[in-house]
Design an enzyme around this catalytic site. Structure first.
Site, PDB file in Angstrom:
ATOM      1  N   ASP A 260       0.860  -1.170   0.000  1.00 35.81           N
ATOM      2  CA  ASP A 260       0.000   0.000   0.000  1.00 35.81           C
ATOM      3  C   ASP A 260       0.910   1.237   0.000  1.00 35.81           C
ATOM      4  O   ASP A 260       2.067   1.178   0.401  1.00 35.81           O
ATOM      5  CB  ASP A 260      -0.938  -0.008   1.212  1.00 35.81           C
TER       6      ASP A 260
ATOM      7  N   GLU B  46      -9.981   7.475   4.640  1.00 40.85           N
ATOM      8  CA  GLU B  46      -8.883   6.938   5.461  1.00 40.85           C
ATOM      9  C   GLU B  46      -8.781   7.643   6.814  1.00 40.85           C
ATOM     10  O   GLU B  46      -9.788   7.985   7.429  1.00 40.85           O
ATOM     11  CB  GLU B  46      -7.581   6.959   4.656  1.00 40.85           C
TER      12      GLU B  46
HETATM   13  C1  BGC Z   1      -3.054  10.789  -2.606  1.00 37.48           C
HETATM   14  C2  BGC Z   1      -4.168   9.985  -3.184  1.00 37.48           C
HETATM   15  C3  BGC Z   1      -4.040   8.559  -2.765  1.00 37.48           C
HETATM   16  C4  BGC Z   1      -3.984   8.484  -1.295  1.00 37.48           C
HETATM   17  C5  BGC Z   1      -3.793   7.082  -0.892  1.00 37.48           C
HETATM   18  C6  BGC Z   1      -2.998  10.621  -1.123  1.00 37.48           C
HETATM   19  O1  BGC Z   1      -1.878  11.242  -0.615  1.00 37.48           O
HETATM   20  O2  BGC Z   1      -3.198  12.136  -2.957  1.00 37.48           O
HETATM   21  O3  BGC Z   1      -4.091  10.040  -4.569  1.00 37.48           O
HETATM   22  O4  BGC Z   1      -5.073   7.763  -3.238  1.00 37.48           O
HETATM   23  O5  BGC Z   1      -2.930   9.259  -0.791  1.00 37.48           O
HETATM   24  O6  BGC Z   1      -4.003   6.917   0.439  1.00 37.48           O
HETATM   25  C1  BGC Z   2      -5.164   2.977   0.396  1.00 38.80           C
HETATM   26  C2  BGC Z   2      -5.454   1.878  -0.564  1.00 38.80           C
HETATM   27  C3  BGC Z   2      -5.408   2.373  -1.974  1.00 38.80           C
HETATM   28  C4  BGC Z   2      -4.090   3.062  -2.241  1.00 38.80           C
HETATM   29  C5  BGC Z   2      -3.936   3.626  -3.623  1.00 38.80           C
HETATM   30  C6  BGC Z   2      -3.942   3.729   0.010  1.00 38.80           C
HETATM   31  O1  BGC Z   2      -3.707   4.743   0.903  1.00 38.80           O
HETATM   32  O2  BGC Z   2      -4.995   2.436   1.698  1.00 38.80           O
HETATM   33  O3  BGC Z   2      -6.698   1.315  -0.250  1.00 38.80           O
HETATM   34  O4  BGC Z   2      -5.595   1.316  -2.849  1.00 38.80           O
HETATM   35  O5  BGC Z   2      -3.937   4.106  -1.312  1.00 38.80           O
HETATM   36  O6  BGC Z   2      -4.647   4.795  -3.783  1.00 38.80           O
END
Ligand code: BGC
Ligand code: BGC
Length: 839
Positions: free
Chosen positions: A324, A525
């Site tokens: 991840d 998140e």
């Molecule tokens: C990014 C997102 C990404 C996420 C993943 C962020 O910092 O801008 O594009 O999906 O992190 O957790």
């Molecule tokens: C998330 C994932 C996601 C990835 C890519 C991460 O922060 O935990 O679920 O697939 O970002 O955006």
């Protein structure tokens, strides 16, 4: 690490006990004997394919170390160019939430395909890296193809859990796969199979249920819908590769902390948290994403036991494990750009979405050369990657622009897909209260609609909707979608009733009924983590709206938009009917299909949804089905139909049992907290920070990752004129209780480039009311994070009126200072270390 032993007796143990005649011998305690019972070998039905394995071995033997490591690196579209792809030949790449081709939120399907095609062609161009292995693109299509404008946004998983309809969600997955294929993308980072045990977790809505039963079954259904059934059209050209995530225990962290620590026993880890893998891997899922969380203090990205011994060994998973978002960098001793530990633990693909991809690539090569990572481990990882690519037909398929669904824009947000989404919306609604059978409503009635969620497709869609956090969207960002109000207006207008809409519930003609749509604002998140489940703690504006109708004797229907069950006893008391709508997505109009009867008074669609999460009876209630002394407000499985009598009384306890202690007031932690926003000012110009980079005149601010995603802001003052960055709110806050407790303003700061001139830390309390200190002398050397505390009393001495604070934090200067800030808060007590004196 100490592994907790399970307490179940395996068949082997029992046999051994019988042989030995006692239970205490060492033999009985052998690891294998105990664990064999827990982690089953999963059979997928995928036939062994000796010819394909031979092809993989042959290809592998022709690859250089550099080519192999490139297969293991997954960069992000904002951090690589097509030329990087040509030069390195990355095995895969991703777009994160809210990342679009050309950085254009409104990119068309053609733009997405164009990027996919260019990346693909660059990957099979061997002129620089000597490799012709097709790359693959992964995306978070977690409730429909949610990064793409116009896509069908299905209800988030929590709502799908309430439908308890695996056949329907298989259809949703199949429709999602098709919309993804239109944009030339190969791979989807879904399903999330977290079994959510603490609803304070910001990712609760990404889970189907608090109970493994639904999750196991759904995981299989989603994987089947995305990839096709193993014995039918498995990974055909209308299907995508799926990812079961996040392995393992993400839904069971202590306190519901995102990326936190799970301390469950190994038996619970399997029985509760791993059931989605039993379902999903059984259906042939080809990839698994490692989780950010730890198990008993060990980060999963670095857990050889779980990634290699359990997942690939005992459970027999032969696809690959993807990391991840820089998750490897969180392993002790690792950074984003340097981490042999993860590969050694069994990670096959590093998701490395920042510019750390380059040092990571170089370091991995060195680490294999100097023996820190065994060649055999690399060969195993690449074999797995190639296996998935071959199974998915990537070597034989036409290029992304030539595939059967590519560019078929009519498939994105098609009527058929929206019909599936509407069915899901209808079936996901859970009726919690229906006093005097207020629902269903007659469409001939005089209806008043109110509340922030009524005409707000962004709010009803939640996080992972066009943008990562789901914030910053307008209704026009969801073409083809409908708001909840749209549906109500249509039903009522067609039947000859009357509908009025006012955000604040003002009316001229007294309505027969008020429908109030309210709930949580979007988040994703860790930004959604809560301390407790009380809705609108300390700021009960929606309750006031409900009571206004109640007091006027107007029946109230509450439609509650949320990513989790919340403590809403007061709101329930103030409502005659109350519906949990979860996060329905782009098809808000489907809600009115259930709320209203047909014109002849017959029921159109009855409520079908049942709680897949227990509904709390107090703000810290954290009960789950099957717990001892289980006594939630409404149990798992609850959900009224029109035939049912109401069960909830009107006098539920409204006294919160959450601690009434003064808690620190967090202003900024990962995200700027409500009601503040970050405002840049230079001379007379002013701008509110609305994306990850913003600048005006002599100041610019950029979001970056300190410990987790986007948890810090880098501020650059150019020094050409006086400029400031501040947290601002439209209404003043009263901070007097903090100063009474000797509280302080606390800031985590790092100097990126110092200047020989003042840097002011200040507060503002309206026109001409402010106080500030020069903190330049207290700042440490460049590139060191430090915490700075200033007594609130210092600001009072400077003339700040703490009962009227509009801006609790600001940095200003006329010099070329460059600093980064992370956490900002007002503490509820004095912190003696690093306190700046204001004398
Ligand atoms: C990014 C997102 C990404 C996420 C993943 C962020 O910092 O801008 O594009 O999906 O992190 O957790
Ligand atoms: C998330 C994932 C996601 C990835 C890519 C991460 O922060 O935990 O679920 O697939 O970002 O955006």
């Amino acid at each position: 690490m100490t592994l907790k032993k399970p307490f179940t007796l395996s068949a082997l143990m029992i046999a051994t006990i019988a042989m030995n005649g006692c239970t205490g011998s060492d033999q009985v305690q052998t690891k294998d004997a105990v664990e064999q019972d827990i982690w089953p070998m999963i059979t997928t039905g995928i036939q062994d394919d000796a010819a394909m394995e031979a092809k993989i071995a042959e290809l592998l033997s022709s690859m250089t170390l550099e080519q192999k490591i490139a297969q293991m690196i997954q960069p992000e579209i904002r951090d690589i160019t097509v030329e990087d792809m040509r030069k390195y030949g990355f095995g895969s790449y991703l777009n994160g939430g809210g990342a679009f081709p050309n950085n254009n939120k409104h990119a068309s399907a053609a733009d997405w395909i164009d990027l996919a095609e260019k990346m693909y062609q660059a990957s099979i161009d061997d002129s620089l890296d000597g490799s012709r292995i097709p790359t693959m693109w992964g995306t978070d299509a977690v409730h429909g193809h949610n990064n793409v404008i116009g896509a069908t946004l299905f209800p988030h998983n929590i709502g799908l859990g309430a439908t308890n309809n695996p056949a329907l969600i298989e259809k949703i997955a199949a429709a999602t796969a098709q919309e993804v294929m239109v944009t030339g993308i190969d791979w989807v980072f879904a399903p999330t199979v977290a079994v959510v045990r603490d609803d304070r977790w910001g990712r609760t809505y990404e889970g189907y249920s608090e109970d493994p039963e639904i999750v196991k079954e759904y995981s299989a259904a989603i994987v089947k819908g995305l990839q096709g059934a193993v014995d039918q059209d498995f990974l055909s050209d209308k299907r995508v590769i799926s990812t079961v995530k996040h392995f393992l225990g993400d839904g069971g962290t202590q306190g519901g902390d995102d990326q936190g620590n799970n301390i469950d026993s190994e038996a619970d880890l399997f029985n509760i948290h791993a059931q989605g893998y039993v379902g999903g891997l059984g259906a042939g899922a080809q990839t698994v994403m490692a989780s950010f969380n730890s198990w008993n203090g060990e980060k999963i990205h670095g857990s050889k036991y779980l990634l290699t011994d359990v997942l690939k060994g005992k459970m027999g998973f032969d696809g690959f494990v993807v990391g991840d978002w820089n998750g490897h960098g969180q392993i002790p001793g690792c950074t984003n750009g340097n981490c042999a530990q993860a590969a050694n633990a069994g990670l096959d693909v590093y998701m490395v979405p920042t510019d750390a991809w380059k040092p990571l690539y170089e370091n991995l090569i060195t680490q294999v050369k100097d023996g820190a990572i065994a060649q055999s481990r690399i060969d195993d990882a690449v074999t797995r990657i190639l296996r998935v690519k071959m199974r998915a037909g990537l070597f034989d398929k036409p290029s992304p622009a030539q595939r059967p669904l590519s560019g078929k824009t009519e498939v994105i947000g098609s009527k058929e897909h929206r019909a599936i989404a509407k069915q899901a919306v209808r079936e996901s609604l859970v009726l919690l209260k229906n006093k005097a059978q207020l629902l269903p409503l007659s469409p001939k009635a005089n209806v008043l609609v109110a509340g922030l969620g009524a005409d707000n497709i962004g709010m009803q869609s939640g996080g992972w909707s066009i943008t990562w956090q789901g914030t910053g969207n307008e209704n026009s960002d969801f073409p083809g979608g409908t708001s909840i109000l749209d549906g109500i207006a249509k039903k009522v207008n067609q039947a000859g009733g009357q509908v009025a809409y006012d955000l604040n519930g003002e009316f001229d003609t007294r309505p027969d009924v008020a429908i109030v749509v309210f709930g949580e604002q979007p988040y994703a998140e860790g930004n959604g983590d809560l301390d407790n489940l009380e809705y609108q703690r300390g700021n009960k504006t929606d309750l006031a709206l409900l009571r206004k109708f109640k007091d006027a004797g107007i029946p109230v229907v509450s439609l509650f938009i949320s990513g989790r069950p919340m403590w809403v006893n007061a709101e329930l008391n103030a409502s005659d009917a109350f519906v949990a709508t979860w996060l329905p997505g782009s098809e808000g109009d489907a809600i009115s299909d259930v709320l209203f009867t047909n014109i002849d008074g017959s029921v159109n669609h009855d409520f079908k949804g049942k709680l897949s999460f227990s509904w709390p009876n107090n703000p810290i209630d954290n009960e789950n089905r099957g717990d001892a002394d289980y006594a939630p407000l409404l149990p798992y499985g609850f959900g009224l139909t029109y035939a049912d009598k109401n069960t909830l009384a009107d006098d539920l306890a409204e006294q919160s049992n959450a601690t009434e202690q003064l808690e620190d007031l967090v202003l900024f932690e990962r995200a700027v907290k409500a009601p503040w926003s970050l405002v840049l000012q230079s001379g007379e110009q002013q701008k509110t920070m609305a994306s990850s980079r913003e600048s005006v005149g002599a100041v610019s601010v950029k979001t970056f990752d300190k410990d987790v995603q986007e948890d810090a802001r880098a501020i650059v003052f150019s020094g050409t004129e006086s400029a400031a960055v501040r947290l601002m709110a439209a209404f003043p806050s009263d901070l007097r209780s903090y100063v009474e407790k000797s509280g302080q303003l606390q800031m985590q700061i790092k100097v990126d480039q110092g200047a020989d001139a003042p840097l002011w830390l200040g507060m503002q309390c309206g026109e001409g009311c402010q106080g500030k200190f020069d903190i330049a002398a207290q700042l440490k050397n460049t590139n060191q994070w430090q915490t700075v505390n200033v007594d609130l009393a210092c600001f009072t001495q400077q003339g700040v009126n703490l009962s009227q604070v509009f801006s609790p934090w600001q940095l200003s200067t006329s010099a070329p200072w460059q600093v980064s800030v992370a956490k900002l808060s007002v503490t509820s007590e004095k912190v003696t270390e690093n306190t700046i004196s204001c004398q």
